[in-house]
Design an enzyme around this catalytic site. Structure first.
Site, PDB file in Angstrom:
ATOM      1  N   ASP A  21     -41.387 107.874  96.973  1.00 55.17           N
ATOM      2  CA  ASP A  21     -42.177 107.681  97.997  1.00 55.17           C
ATOM      3  C   ASP A  21     -43.035 106.575  97.926  1.00 55.17           C
ATOM      4  OD1 ASP A  21     -43.827 109.342 100.302  1.00 55.17           O
ATOM      5  OD2 ASP A  21     -45.503 108.927  98.975  1.00 55.17           O
ATOM      6  N   GLU A  69     -38.140 105.779  99.904  1.00 55.03           N
ATOM      7  CA  GLU A  69     -38.733 105.746 101.387  1.00 55.03           C
ATOM      8  C   GLU A  69     -39.448 104.230 101.596  1.00 55.03           C
ATOM      9  OE1 GLU A  69     -42.506 107.672 103.903  1.00 55.03           O
ATOM     10  OE2 GLU A  69     -42.544 107.168 101.921  1.00 55.03           O
TER      11      GLU A  69
END
Length: 622
Positions: free
Chosen positions: A300, A351
């Site tokens: 993330d 991401e």
């Protein structure tokens, strides 16, 4: 390794199974506690077995800053914390950073737990994963928030023993290849969706036990479903009872105040240049891969780890005078190197929203070594386009075609994720232009475009049946929508589209070069029609045509590279999917005619706001 070797490798950032040393371990009839707090003035263990603060267990510190104590009174299942006297004299209760389980909220104590040595029965899956890899395999991911997919009969989040009985059959029925979970590591606040962690080795109590999740993963593998988890190595929750300023100094976070504080998310940033932090984080990633047999990790907020000015607060340039976070860059390369050396067929997904750093290039080429990155640019462009009134789409046709300029610069996942259906952005169905009928038609068209466009696929839960409202983390999906005929047909369409993707190698065999893609016409702005061909390495092809206006186009003619008899294999406007077509286009023979650079043409009726995909049923001589 000996304790001496454990400490040495920890200190140089090379201890990648740190949980075997730090944390709590059963040793010779007692439990041994070890915690790293190098600048603490004192550390004690408190818990059920010490009557908490009434009889604290004193720990002893070694030269590496690790505190250690043994208890004959501690028992598995007991709750415990560390009572840390910080530098300066402040006394705080802290979690065990290495705990594998924590008590049910609102409590925050760690739990003494001996993890079972599971006898896994997923050998066929693991062998196939090793043999076939994933780059040239279909990857179609269903993204799930475990706490809100479906509630139990009492309105509580399902545990993974319950999800095994409900979610896995649904994944199989809907023809997904993988499921990806938003963070399953311990976090104290549902509102964070799991992205502000306190326990990097601890399984979130809300979702059951570590054993339940192991059994869930095994059951997924037996049903040919891969399992991915989200992981957050860039920042952590700033709660005082967690990792924050653990010993009174910057232990896990940067010493510089502005670098340590993440103003955007109200969190603290890991000091990615610190050796001990590298050992801690890489050990966490490997723990989830090895103990739970997961098939991939989505990292993330990679941009926050790569750029010093990504956050909203003040920042200082690096020694070269630019905005690169050099520690973050080197950590991510090291992370991927370590994981790929040990588990080359585990997917590493980033991401990441910028285009300046080569994310999926290999380490030898100066890249970060990820396998895939989310294509945030494509997602933003395409959603903006499909929200627009079709009357004006011809003027923004570049939003659809621009991705072909860079699509093979990286290995991409085309993600319609949770981030796109919250905070007033509207659900996927509600984003679409028009009345209810046209919204569903637009959504079918969009999903077909996603499937046919090069790149792996991801769709957030609820979007598969056209949920109307945004996702709510504290409530289950709107399953009652499926009482509506249009939602039922949307779900049926997604199910068949997923199977269509798996069945056609053209859509996934070559996702990383123009060997698998041929643009037929990306310039038809006036009609707002896009067409291209997807190819595999055996010579098979699919002709993909997308009509992005609600105007049916009879006798639509397009050039094709191969003479033959063509058969329509997907029409998004079929009645069974919620459209108005009762029958497919008839099988059609190409005609000899010049069309741009092609010597043969194919003519057919292109459905309004629909996609039409064709395959060659029989090749003819040119």
């Amino acid at each position: 390794m000996s304790n001496k070797d454990e400490l040495y490798t920890f200190g140089i950032g090379e201890n990648f199974h740190l949980q075997n040393y730090l944390g709590v371990h059963s040793e010779n009839g007692s439990f041994c506690f070890r915690v790293w707090a190098p600048n603490a003035e004192n550390v004690q263990v408190i818990g059920d077995f010490t009557d908490w603060r009434n009889r604290p267990l004193q720990m002893n510190k070694n030269q590496a800053g690790v505190w250690e104590a043994n208890s004959l009174d501690a028992r598995e299942g007991d709750l415990y914390k560390y009572l840390v006297t910080r530098k300066g004299g402040q006394v705080v209760e802290k979690i065990d950073p290495m705990a594998v389980y924590m008590e049910r909220r609102p409590g925050t104590a760690s739990v003494i737990k001996v993890l079972r040595n599971k006898k896994w029965e997923d050998g066929l899956w693991m062998g196939r994963r090793k043999r076939l890899g994933f780059q040239k395999r279909p990857i179609n991911i269903y993204e799930v928030h475990a706490g809100s997919w479906k509630k139990d009969d009492f309105g509580h989040p399902m545990t993974f023993s319950q999800l095994k009985d409900y979610l896995i059959p649904y994944l199989v029925e809907m023809n997904y290849t993988h499921v990806e979970f938003m963070p399953l590591m311990a976090h104290p606040l549902d509102m964070s969706w799991g992205y502000q962690l306190m326990g990097y080795f601890a399984f979130e109590h809300t979702y059951g036990t570590p054993e339940e999740f192991q059994d869930f993963v095994e059951a997924c593998h037996k049903n040919n479903i891969g399992v991915l988890v989200d992981w957050v190595p860039g920042h952590f929750i700033q709660n005082d009872d967690a990792l924050a300023y653990f010993d009174g100094t910057a232990t896990y976070e940067y010493q510089n105040h502005d670098r340590a504080h993440n103003y955007r998310w109200g969190a603290l940033n890991f000091d990615l240049g610190k050796n001990q932090v590298q050992s801690f984080l890489i050990s966490s990633a490997l723990f989830w891969i090895e103990h739970y047999h997961i098939d991939g990790i989505r990292v993330d907020a990679v941009s926050n780890m790569l750029y010093l000015d990504y956050d909203e607060g003040p920042w200082e340039a690096n020694q070269f005078g630019d905005n690169r976070n050099l520690e973050g860059y080197h950590f991510l390369r090291k992370l991927n190197k370590v994981i790929k050396e040990r588990h080359p067929n585990v997917m590493m997904i980033a991401e990441e929203s910028t285009a300046s750093t080569p994310i999926t290039k290999d380490l030898e080429s100066g890249g970060l070594g990820f396998d895939f990155k989310w294509n945030m640019g494509w997602m933003n462009d395409i959603l903006r386009f499909y929200e627009e009134d079709p009357l004006y789409r011809q003027y923004d046709f570049n939003l659809v075609t621009f991705s072909f300029m860079y699509i093979f610069n990286e290995n991409f996942v085309l993600a319609f994720s949770h981030d796109e259906v919250v905070h007033g952005k509207k659900s996927m169905m509600h984003k679409m232009w028009g009345d209810r009928y046209n919204q569903f038609a637009g959504l079918r068209n969009l999903y077909a475009y996603q499937m046919c466009h090069p790149g792996k696929k991801l769709l957030f839960m609820g979007s598969e049946f056209g949920q109307f409202l945004e996702w709510k983390y504290n409530d289950q999906l709107e399953w009652e929508n499926l009482n509506d005929d249009m939602n039922q047909k949307m779900q049926r369409y997604t199910k068949q589209l997923n199977q269509f993707y798996k069945d056609h190698k053209c859509l996934w065999r070559i996702d990383d070069s123009f060997d698998g893609l041929e643009i037929i016409d990306a310039d038809n702005k006036s009609e707002t029609v896009l067409s291209f061909i997807r190819k595999d390495d055996k010579g098979d092809l699919l002709l993909c045509v997308f009509n992005m206006t609600p105007v049916e186009r009879p006798n639509f003619t397009i050039g094709v590279p191969q003479a033959g008899i063509y058969e329509e294999v997907l029409n998004t406007e079929m009645e069974e999917f919620g459209g108005v077509w009762k029958n497919h286009n008839p099988v059609t023979k190409t005609q000899v005619a010049t069309w741009k650079d092609y010597d043969h043409t194919l003519s057919f009726t292109l459905p309004a706001l629909g996609a039409s995909v064709w395959r060659i049923k029989r090749r003819l001589r040119k």
